[in-house]
Design a protein around this motif. Sequence first.
Motif, PDB file in Angstrom:
ATOM      1  N   SER A  22      24.763   1.102   2.479  1.00 45.68           N
ATOM      2  CA  SER A  22      24.441   2.822   2.270  1.00 45.68           C
ATOM      3  C   SER A  22      23.603   2.955   1.069  1.00 45.68           C
ATOM      4  CB  SER A  22      25.683   3.563   2.952  1.00 45.68           C
ATOM      5  OG  SER A  22      25.972   3.345   4.117  1.00 45.68           O
ATOM      6  N   SER A  23      22.755   3.920   1.305  1.00 49.22           N
ATOM      7  CA  SER A  23      22.134   4.258   0.353  1.00 49.22           C
ATOM      8  C   SER A  23      21.037   5.583   0.393  1.00 49.22           C
ATOM      9  CB  SER A  23      21.194   3.149  -0.431  1.00 49.22           C
ATOM     10  OG  SER A  23      20.142   2.815   0.340  1.00 49.22           O
ATOM     11  N   ALA A  24      20.693   6.157  -0.374  1.00 49.54           N
ATOM     12  CA  ALA A  24      19.725   7.268  -0.360  1.00 49.54           C
ATOM     13  C   ALA A  24      18.912   7.344  -1.672  1.00 49.54           C
ATOM     14  CB  ALA A  24      20.584   8.552  -0.102  1.00 49.54           C
ATOM     15  N   GLY A  25      17.461   7.671  -1.408  1.00 47.58           N
ATOM     16  CA  GLY A  25      16.813   7.628  -2.532  1.00 47.58           C
ATOM     17  C   GLY A  25      15.785   8.682  -2.474  1.00 47.58           C
ATOM     18  N   LEU A  26      15.009   8.891  -3.377  1.00 50.91           N
ATOM     19  CA  LEU A  26      13.902   9.900  -3.746  1.00 50.91           C
ATOM     20  C   LEU A  26      12.765   9.036  -4.500  1.00 50.91           C
ATOM     21  CD1 LEU A  26      12.790  12.733  -3.049  1.00 50.91           C
ATOM     22  CD2 LEU A  26      13.697  13.346  -5.103  1.00 50.91           C
ATOM     23  N   THR A  27      11.642   8.946  -3.807  1.00 51.08           N
ATOM     24  CA  THR A  27      10.392   8.231  -4.544  1.00 51.08           C
ATOM     25  C   THR A  27       9.597   9.526  -4.528  1.00 51.08           C
ATOM     26  OG1 THR A  27      11.024   6.041  -3.637  1.00 51.08           O
ATOM     27  CG2 THR A  27       8.833   6.504  -4.327  1.00 51.08           C
ATOM     28  N   PHE A  28       8.807   9.290  -5.744  1.00 51.63           N
ATOM     29  CA  PHE A  28       7.799  10.592  -6.044  1.00 51.63           C
ATOM     30  C   PHE A  28       6.519   9.731  -6.642  1.00 51.63           C
ATOM     31  CE2 PHE A  28       5.643  13.230  -9.066  1.00 51.63           C
ATOM     32  CZ  PHE A  28       5.353  14.429  -8.409  1.00 51.63           C
ATOM     33  N   SER A  29       5.357  10.073  -6.179  1.00 51.56           N
ATOM     34  CA  SER A  29       4.118   9.623  -6.743  1.00 51.56           C
ATOM     35  C   SER A  29       3.161  10.664  -6.910  1.00 51.56           C
ATOM     36  CB  SER A  29       3.572   8.268  -5.627  1.00 51.56           C
ATOM     37  OG  SER A  29       2.440   7.917  -6.200  1.00 51.56           O
ATOM     38  N   TYR A  30       2.477  10.759  -8.099  1.00 53.20           N
ATOM     39  CA  TYR A  30       1.475  11.568  -8.292  1.00 53.20           C
ATOM     40  C   TYR A  30       0.166  11.053  -8.858  1.00 53.20           C
ATOM     41  CZ  TYR A  30      -1.273  15.402 -10.467  1.00 53.20           C
ATOM     42  OH  TYR A  30      -2.320  16.161 -10.883  1.00 53.20           O
ATOM     43  N   ASP A  31      -1.251  11.117  -8.651  1.00 57.48           N
ATOM     44  CA  ASP A  31      -2.053  10.705  -9.144  1.00 57.48           C
ATOM     45  C   ASP A  31      -3.281  11.700  -9.051  1.00 57.48           C
ATOM     46  OD1 ASP A  31      -3.364   7.876  -9.547  1.00 57.48           O
ATOM     47  OD2 ASP A  31      -4.761   9.070  -8.500  1.00 57.48           O
ATOM     48  N   ASN A  32      -3.956  11.618 -10.404  1.00 60.72           N
ATOM     49  CA  ASN A  32      -5.324  12.740 -10.546  1.00 60.72           C
ATOM     50  C   ASN A  32      -6.266  11.599 -11.165  1.00 60.72           C
ATOM     51  OD1 ASN A  32      -6.967  14.345 -11.827  1.00 60.72           O
ATOM     52  ND2 ASN A  32      -5.401  15.940 -12.169  1.00 60.72           N
ATOM     53  N   TRP A  33      -7.282  11.530 -10.255  1.00 66.99           N
ATOM     54  CA  TRP A  33      -8.246  10.622 -10.140  1.00 66.99           C
ATOM     55  C   TRP A  33      -9.504  11.259 -10.266  1.00 66.99           C
ATOM     56  CZ3 TRP A  33      -9.032   6.813  -5.632  1.00 66.99           C
ATOM     57  CH2 TRP A  33      -9.848   6.072  -5.617  1.00 66.99           C
ATOM     58  N   GLN A  34     -10.520  10.909 -11.382  1.00 72.07           N
ATOM     59  CA  GLN A  34     -11.955  11.394 -11.284  1.00 72.07           C
ATOM     60  C   GLN A  34     -12.863  10.602 -11.718  1.00 72.07           C
ATOM     61  OE1 GLN A  34     -12.283  15.480 -13.030  1.00 72.07           O
ATOM     62  NE2 GLN A  34     -13.978  14.959 -14.018  1.00 72.07           N
ATOM     63  N   GLN A  35     -14.037  10.568 -11.193  1.00 76.19           N
ATOM     64  CA  GLN A  35     -15.271   9.640 -11.630  1.00 76.19           C
ATOM     65  C   GLN A  35     -16.425   9.850 -10.861  1.00 76.19           C
ATOM     66  OE1 GLN A  35     -13.794   5.939  -8.592  1.00 76.19           O
ATOM     67  NE2 GLN A  35     -15.986   5.761  -9.386  1.00 76.19           N
ATOM     68  N   ALA A  36     -17.545   9.522 -11.450  1.00 74.57           N
ATOM     69  CA  ALA A  36     -18.669   9.650 -10.977  1.00 74.57           C
ATOM     70  C   ALA A  36     -19.064   8.595  -9.671  1.00 74.57           C
ATOM     71  CB  ALA A  36     -19.953   9.362 -12.077  1.00 74.57           C
ATOM     72  N   SER A  37     -19.700   8.866  -8.872  1.00 75.06           N
ATOM     73  CA  SER A  37     -19.887   8.222  -7.757  1.00 75.06           C
ATOM     74  C   SER A  37     -20.900   6.867  -8.174  1.00 75.06           C
ATOM     75  CB  SER A  37     -20.064   8.657  -6.357  1.00 75.06           C
ATOM     76  OG  SER A  37     -19.490   9.837  -6.172  1.00 75.06           O
ATOM     77  N   TYR A  38     -20.666   5.657  -7.382  1.00 74.31           N
ATOM     78  CA  TYR A  38     -21.542   4.555  -7.632  1.00 74.31           C
ATOM     79  C   TYR A  38     -22.823   5.180  -6.260  1.00 74.31           C
ATOM     80  CZ  TYR A  38     -18.601   2.468 -11.043  1.00 74.31           C
ATOM     81  OH  TYR A  38     -18.212   2.118 -12.140  1.00 74.31           O
ATOM     82  N   ARG A  39     -23.992   4.721  -6.695  1.00 72.18           N
ATOM     83  CA  ARG A  39     -24.866   4.859  -5.758  1.00 72.18           C
ATOM     84  C   ARG A  39     -25.108   3.660  -4.670  1.00 72.18           C
ATOM     85  NH1 ARG A  39     -31.188   7.086  -6.916  1.00 72.18           N
ATOM     86  NH2 ARG A  39     -31.503   7.786  -4.835  1.00 72.18           N
ATOM     87  N   PRO A  40     -24.744   3.926  -3.425  1.00 75.28           N
ATOM     88  CA  PRO A  40     -25.079   2.669  -2.618  1.00 75.28           C
ATOM     89  C   PRO A  40     -26.669   2.625  -2.396  1.00 75.28           C
ATOM     90  CG  PRO A  40     -24.668   4.754  -1.399  1.00 75.28           C
ATOM     91  CD  PRO A  40     -24.365   5.180  -2.670  1.00 75.28           C
ATOM     92  N   MET A  41     -26.967   1.363  -1.823  1.00 75.81           N
ATOM     93  CA  MET A  41     -28.568   1.170  -1.881  1.00 75.81           C
ATOM     94  C   MET A  41     -29.003   0.170  -0.618  1.00 75.81           C
ATOM     95  SD  MET A  41     -28.464  -2.131  -4.657  1.00 75.81           S
ATOM     96  CE  MET A  41     -27.350  -1.111  -5.808  1.00 75.81           C
ATOM     97  N   THR A  42     -30.064   0.432   0.013  1.00 73.32           N
ATOM     98  CA  THR A  42     -30.746  -0.550   0.848  1.00 73.32           C
ATOM     99  C   THR A  42     -31.048  -1.794   0.544  1.00 73.32           C
ATOM    100  OG1 THR A  42     -33.069   0.329   0.442  1.00 73.32           O
ATOM    101  CG2 THR A  42     -31.738   1.828   1.784  1.00 73.32           C
ATOM    102  N   MET A  43     -31.251  -2.790   1.275  1.00 67.80           N
ATOM    103  CA  MET A  43     -31.473  -4.147   0.949  1.00 67.80           C
ATOM    104  C   MET A  43     -32.736  -4.073   0.194  1.00 67.80           C
ATOM    105  SD  MET A  43     -30.579  -7.132   1.088  1.00 67.80           S
ATOM    106  CE  MET A  43     -29.452  -7.218   2.584  1.00 67.80           C
ATOM    107  N   ALA A  44     -33.832  -3.474   0.659  1.00 72.79           N
ATOM    108  CA  ALA A  44     -34.991  -3.232  -0.401  1.00 72.79           C
ATOM    109  C   ALA A  44     -34.720  -2.820  -1.946  1.00 72.79           C
ATOM    110  CB  ALA A  44     -36.097  -2.305   0.387  1.00 72.79           C
ATOM    111  N   GLN A  45     -33.911  -1.780  -1.988  1.00 73.33           N
ATOM    112  CA  GLN A  45     -33.715  -1.176  -3.224  1.00 73.33           C
ATOM    113  C   GLN A  45     -32.778  -2.343  -4.067  1.00 73.33           C
ATOM    114  OE1 GLN A  45     -31.460   2.189  -1.735  1.00 73.33           O
ATOM    115  NE2 GLN A  45     -33.511   3.742  -2.229  1.00 73.33           N
ATOM    116  N   TRP A  46     -31.958  -2.930  -3.523  1.00 71.76           N
ATOM    117  CA  TRP A  46     -31.280  -4.120  -4.241  1.00 71.76           C
ATOM    118  C   TRP A  46     -32.142  -5.089  -4.614  1.00 71.76           C
ATOM    119  CZ3 TRP A  46     -29.822  -8.965  -2.123  1.00 71.76           C
ATOM    120  CH2 TRP A  46     -29.184 -10.009  -3.050  1.00 71.76           C
TER     121      TRP A  46
END
Length: 731
Positions: free
Chosen positions: A208-232
């Motif tokens: 028998s057991s009891a637990g408590l798990t806590f997770s926190y994340d703060n994430w920020q970035q500039a986006s990467y631009r997707p591309m068409t085949m012609a642009q690539w």
Amino acid sequence: MRTANGVTNTTPGGGLMARQSAARSQSTITRDFIAKQSPTGNAIAMISALPGVISASTDPLGQSNTAMSIRGLQQAEIGFVYEGIPLNDSINYTPYTQAMVDTDNIQSVTVAQGAPDIGAPVYNDVGGLVTVALRDPLEKRGGSVDFSFGSKALQREFIRLDSGEIGRSRVKAFASFSSTTNDQWRGSGKFRKYHVDSKIIKEWGSGSSAGLTFSYDNWQQASYRPMTMAQWRQYGNSFNYTKEYYPGNTSWVGLHLYQRRSTAIIAPVKLKLSEHVSLDVTPAYMNYSEFYYGGVTLKNKGSYFGDQQIADLNLPYQTNGVTTASSINPVPQKSGFLNAVLTWKAGRNTFRAGYIYNYIALEEPIYYAAVNYTGGIANNYSKYMITMPDGRQYRTLDMNFKHQMNELFIDDTLKFLDDKLTVEAGLRYLMISRWNTNLIPGATRYKVGASYAQPLPQVSISYQITPHDQIYIDGTTAYRAPASVQVYGEVFSTTSPTPASRQASLKGEYSIGEEIGYRHYGLVNLSVSLFNYNITNNQITSSQYINGIPLPSPIEAGGKTSRGAQAEIGLRPWRHWSPYVSAQYLHATTDNNIASGLDYLPTKGKIAVQSPEFSAAAGISYDDGHIFGNFVFNYVSSQYSTLMNDEKIPGYETANMTLGYRMRSIGFAQHPQIQLNVINIGAKNYLSGFQSISNNAKATRGVYGTTIAGSSPLYLSAGGVAAVASLSTAF
């Protein structure tokens, strides 16, 4: 020699091939492999060497959103479980593995390539299941630290503190914190991330057991631009958002950002009710807050609020009657969860009965903030957003979404012939209700709802031929409710009175799968399997840009058949060496023609998108207790990006390498080590994955003779070579 980071050097294949016994195709990586990867990575990046797993990312450090598939099924069709709770985004099913747990705290990652666990608390696992397990608190008080530096001005600090057993209470806990910053891999911009993991557990009695798990994340970035085949082809990896701003430049990197803040609280309880009966209950609360930012130009006169044209928005910072604006799409999700399983063991029989509940609330708008002449965001995204003449905030999306899931399951396992023969059968019944309101004027319907109910039987048989050899066969069913809030709501453009995305009444995706496999464990370990899937109402996850923001746009692709074979072989550590090889052959096809307007595209029999015919990995690991390292090579053949098979990304190869030295204890520093990770060795300009899928890239003659215009898919461009140096120690 004891290590500070959980490495035991006992798992075959250098940590890539832990022993399995379940009657389904399944692979597990352990600390023997995980601890030797870059600490900036994530679970999806680390499992890319396992059979059938195709992993793609826009940066080699594993920090940005990833795209993956297993046996030709997309990541939105794969269930992810962390500490007994679903890890996928609640609606779009994106698995944000890098936001839930630091790599330093992952004990293992298990991939069930096809047949899901009947008791898994997910409702999208038609393509398998990925289970991420957290490292438990240590028995003795102590901790560990890791300092990492590398490419693109990478700096990462990690610290973990373990309480050990507190007195004689059988209570133990750990808490960790990490901070990561670096420059964007392509173009300009910064990546920043703060993360917290913690767990406390109390044990009593026998089991028998009891637990408590806590997770926190703060994430920020500039986006990467997707591309068409012609642009690539024209620009390669240099195609990205621009560094400099000028009025009207909606491609400025400062307008294309991504932020995510996530909190998860999990409270698992295990109760041994009697010698034969146990109860597992896991309640949880998750709060995910995402922000997508894009760029758009707004006309001061003539812009639309739904189907209503606005005479004068009185916009600031106009140039010829037009203002550049930041489009802002917050996606805050609050989710309550409960998973309860009762297990009864009697002799050769094990019976399980379970109940799973999930409730999600989401309010999703898209609103706008003006950009001044030098690129400053007016009012810093404050309450002074762009408003209409009557004072209301100017929006092109205003939805309130609710989701409720109830699931019941029963499962029975019987053992015969001195426990050599195992027969398991079960049934789960999935019930989902969703409802959505849209406050934008001109929406086709103000209130939209849908309910889904599906029985899902499973059966499997395994036989232990010898203590080292096992054969198995299984037959499973799985179901996924339609992905994307946009199935129920509509997004409007700033320039048109008609919706840019329409409500679509989609059916749930349903699969029937069969597998047969064989395993051998010894000095040499082998696992092979054959598989077959038939999928109805196949829904391909794609996206479209509306007002500068990427929004999910599922494609109805009808039926799909996937057949193939996979294998992996690994050596148990022998004279400190552990080689590993995996491979998969896949033949996946679209079963019918796809509707396009009043005609049909002739897609029947075409190769399914994102389904490489062949993929393979080869690796070797060395660890003598002091000197350690590994090398993993991946190959992925070409993959189609259109249902008509008229455009595809070429096949590619990648390789990662680790070198390190583990020292003896020095004072308070227990087993300090230095480690160098080199990622994407020899990386060339290649496309690693898909931002969007299309029906056809080129104009195509339909079944009834109509010329159907093409639409270019969008692709993810891979990063280059990265190096990460780490110094770590326990104390």
